[in-house]
Design a protein around this motif. Structure first.
Motif, short mmCIF file in Angstrom:
data_model
loop_
_atom_site.label_atom_id
_atom_site.label_comp_id
_atom_site.label_asym_id
_atom_site.label_seq_id
_atom_site.Cartn_x
_atom_site.Cartn_y
_atom_site.Cartn_z
N VAL A 121 0.84 -1.20 0.00
CA VAL A 121 0.00 0.00 0.00
C VAL A 121 0.87 1.25 0.00
O VAL A 121 0.64 2.20 -0.76
CB VAL A 121 -0.95 0.00 1.21
CG1 VAL A 121 -1.65 1.35 1.34
CG2 VAL A 121 -1.98 -1.11 1.08
N SER A 122 1.89 1.26 0.85
CA SER A 122 2.78 2.41 0.94
C SER A 122 3.53 2.63 -0.37
O SER A 122 3.69 3.77 -0.83
CB SER A 122 3.78 2.23 2.09
OG SER A 122 3.13 2.31 3.33
N THR A 123 3.99 1.55 -0.98
CA THR A 123 4.71 1.67 -2.25
C THR A 123 3.82 2.24 -3.34
O THR A 123 4.23 3.13 -4.10
CB THR A 123 5.25 0.29 -2.69
OG1 THR A 123 6.18 -0.18 -1.71
CG2 THR A 123 5.94 0.38 -4.04
N GLU A 124 2.60 1.73 -3.41
CA GLU A 124 1.69 2.23 -4.44
C GLU A 124 1.36 3.70 -4.20
O GLU A 124 1.31 4.50 -5.15
CB GLU A 124 0.41 1.40 -4.45
CG GLU A 124 -0.54 1.79 -5.58
CD GLU A 124 -1.67 0.80 -5.79
OE1 GLU A 124 -2.59 1.12 -6.56
OE2 GLU A 124 -1.63 -0.28 -5.18
N ALA A 125 1.15 4.09 -2.94
CA ALA A 125 0.87 5.49 -2.64
C ALA A 125 2.05 6.38 -3.03
O ALA A 125 1.87 7.47 -3.59
CB ALA A 125 0.55 5.64 -1.15
N TYR A 126 3.24 5.90 -2.73
CA TYR A 126 4.46 6.68 -3.02
C TYR A 126 4.62 6.87 -4.53
O TYR A 126 4.89 7.98 -5.00
CB TYR A 126 5.67 5.95 -2.44
CG TYR A 126 6.97 6.70 -2.57
CD1 TYR A 126 7.28 7.75 -1.71
CD2 TYR A 126 7.90 6.35 -3.55
CE1 TYR A 126 8.48 8.44 -1.82
CE2 TYR A 126 9.09 7.03 -3.67
CZ TYR A 126 9.39 8.08 -2.80
OH TYR A 126 10.57 8.75 -2.92
N GLU A 127 4.47 5.81 -5.29
CA GLU A 127 4.69 5.91 -6.74
C GLU A 127 3.54 6.64 -7.44
O GLU A 127 3.76 7.36 -8.41
CB GLU A 127 4.89 4.52 -7.34
CG GLU A 127 6.21 3.88 -6.94
CD GLU A 127 7.42 4.74 -7.29
OE1 GLU A 127 7.37 5.46 -8.31
OE2 GLU A 127 8.42 4.70 -6.55
N LYS A 128 2.31 6.46 -6.95
CA LYS A 128 1.19 7.17 -7.55
C LYS A 128 1.31 8.68 -7.32
O LYS A 128 0.76 9.48 -8.10
CB LYS A 128 -0.13 6.67 -6.98
CG LYS A 128 -0.64 5.39 -7.64
CD LYS A 128 -2.06 5.08 -7.17
CE LYS A 128 -2.64 3.92 -7.98
NZ LYS A 128 -4.04 3.61 -7.56
N ALA A 129 2.02 9.06 -6.27
CA ALA A 129 2.20 10.47 -6.00
C ALA A 129 2.93 11.18 -7.14
O ALA A 129 2.70 12.36 -7.40
CB ALA A 129 2.98 10.65 -4.69
N ARG A 130 3.78 10.47 -7.85
CA ARG A 130 4.48 11.08 -8.99
C ARG A 130 3.47 11.53 -10.05
O ARG A 130 3.62 12.60 -10.65
CB ARG A 130 5.48 10.09 -9.60
CG ARG A 130 6.58 9.66 -8.66
CD ARG A 130 7.66 8.87 -9.40
NE ARG A 130 8.38 8.00 -8.49
CZ ARG A 130 9.40 8.38 -7.72
NH1 ARG A 130 9.82 9.62 -7.77
NH2 ARG A 130 9.99 7.52 -6.90
N GLY A 131 2.46 10.72 -10.26
CA GLY A 131 1.44 11.09 -11.24
C GLY A 131 0.68 12.33 -10.84
O GLY A 131 0.35 13.18 -11.67
#
Length: 437
Positions: free
Chosen positions: A73-83
């Motif tokens: 969950v944390s990884t997806e939140a972190y990478e989606k933040a770039r978008g």
């Protein structure tokens, strides 16, 4: 001109921010609602941002290399933040988002990637004046037009890799014509970096439309004060440069004899990242992107004009400007008062009126010196949580000070202005022992 009744559009804040109902003590007794005029230093968190942090906090875990559910969950939140950041700033297809600590961190990162000279103006914030290697400083003129002519002359006289300019002055709020500067820089064979710390929270920024190669800004000025910043820019320099930090996460493979570094953004994000800070920054980008920015700009301009007019109507108050032809200004009004030191003014506003402003030289010492205020000034900066009542409180307080109606005495202790005696308590609140109300 004396400030007059504001239109309904600026009577109330445009968004709910943390601390909007904060009650602060006054030296003369009692308390009042805090009036925050220090957005340019650090803006309060948007409600949507604090909500997002609270939502994600139970899932906080290590990113990128964890198989656990919370890590995923944390990884997806972190990478989606770039978008979210890419959409917020209109990033071009060849630009990459690198997360940092703040604008200063972003600019220092880029400084290690520039393959040549950097040209800057003498009116920059220290963060955009000090990091550059092979830095060439151009003296700003009294007009934007002449300042641009001087920049072009410098860029044409000797090749430079980068032109680094502020998007909006952190001292006066004045905005440079970024699209024009980008075109001129490219024509002279240079790229352009925009310090967007003051611009991004107040104006729409579209890198593709403006032709900007690099943009740096901070979460703590973008209503996300959780310790994250960002550098958005063209990939090639970032991929070719040495990593900003050497460590885990920045590599593809390590042996005792050789290290294979990852490309950007991982190349410059070694170590455990600030997952919650990045999520907060992304939430702020999404929340601001959803606003009607025409309304935001109109609200801010109306309040800033109301404040500037009200202060200018008071004898002895002087407003600071850099240029006579700046095309726009964000919500910053900086001033001095005859017979009063900036720190004295700020102490009075805080102690007797519960108003927070910034005093000093704003990490822009050369700028203050060139406009004749080397000892500093007072800066009142506006944001989404500001309303016309706040502006009127500030104007009335300054008028009271100038009229000699301060009710308390002030003096310097250890070089700083303070009410004498100081009757307000800070220790309990600072330590977290105070009960929340």
């Amino acid at each position: 001109m004396t400030a007059v009744s504001a239109p309904t559009a600026c009577a109330t804040p445009l968004a709910r921010v943390s601390g909007c109902d904060l009650q602060v003590p006054l030296v003369q007794g009692g308390s009042c609602t805090y009036a925050n005029f220090d957005y340019a230093a650090s803006a309060p968190a948007l409600a949507a941002v604090t909500d997002r942090v609270q939502e994600l906090l139970p899932f906080y875990a290590s990113v990128h290399r964890g198989a656990g559910y919370a890590s995923r969950v944390s990884t997806e939140a972190y990478e989606k933040a770039r978008g979210s950041v890419e959409r917020f700033v209109g990033a071009d297809s060849d630009q990459v988002v690198v997360f940092t600590r703040n604008t200063t961190d972003s600019l220092n990162l880029l400084a290690g990637c520039v393959p040549g000279d950097t040209v800057v103006l003498d009116v920059e914030h220290h963060a955009n004046l000090l990091p550059w290697n092979n830095c060439r400083v151009v003296e700003a003129a009294d007009t934007v037009a002449e300042t641009i002519r001087r920049l072009v002359a410098e860029l044409c006289a000797k090749p430079a890799a980068l032109l680094a300019v502020t998007g909006a002055s952190n001292v006066t709020g004045e905005v440079l014509p970024i699209a024009e500067l980008a075109e001129l820089a490219h024509r002279c064979g240079a790229r352009i970096l925009v310090d967007g710390a003051q611009l991004a929270p107040h104006r729409r920024v579209n890198l593709a439309e403006l032709g900007v190669d690099y943009l740096a800004f901070s979460g703590h000025k973008l209503y996300a004060p959780f310790g994250a910043g960002v550098l958005v820019g063209r990939r090639d320099w970032l991929d070719e440069a040495q990593p900003y930090l050497a460590g885990g996460g920045a590599v593809r493979e390590v042996t005792l004899d050789e290290t294979c570094w990852a490309p950007a953004p991982a190349r410059h994000e070694a170590g455990s990242p600030n997952v919650l800070g990045v999520a907060a920054l992304a939430a702020a980008c999404d929340a601001l992107a959803a606003l009607d920015f025409d309304r935001v700009v109109d609200h801010e301009r109306t309040l800033a004009a109301r404040l500037a007019d009200g202060l200018a109507d008071i004898d002895g108050v002087h407003l600071l400007r850099l240029w006579s032809d700046a095309p726009d200004s964000v919500g910053i009004v900086t001033f001095t008062i005859d017979g009063f030191e900036p720190g004295q003014i700020a102490a009075f506003l805080s102690a007797e009126h519960g108003i927070g402003v910034r005093d000093g030289r704003f990490c822009a010492h050369p700028l203050l010196a060139r406009i004749g205020h080397a000892s500093g000034a007072v800066r009142a900066s506006l944001g989404l949580g500001t309303g016309s009542d706040d502006v009127d409180r500030l104007i009335a307080a300054i008028r009271q000070l100038v009229d000699g109606e301060a009710c308390w005495s002030y003096g310097k202790t250890e070089g700083l202005w303070n009410p004498l005696p100081e009757t307000r308590g800070f220790t309990d609140q600072a330590s977290g022992a105070a009960e929340c109300v």
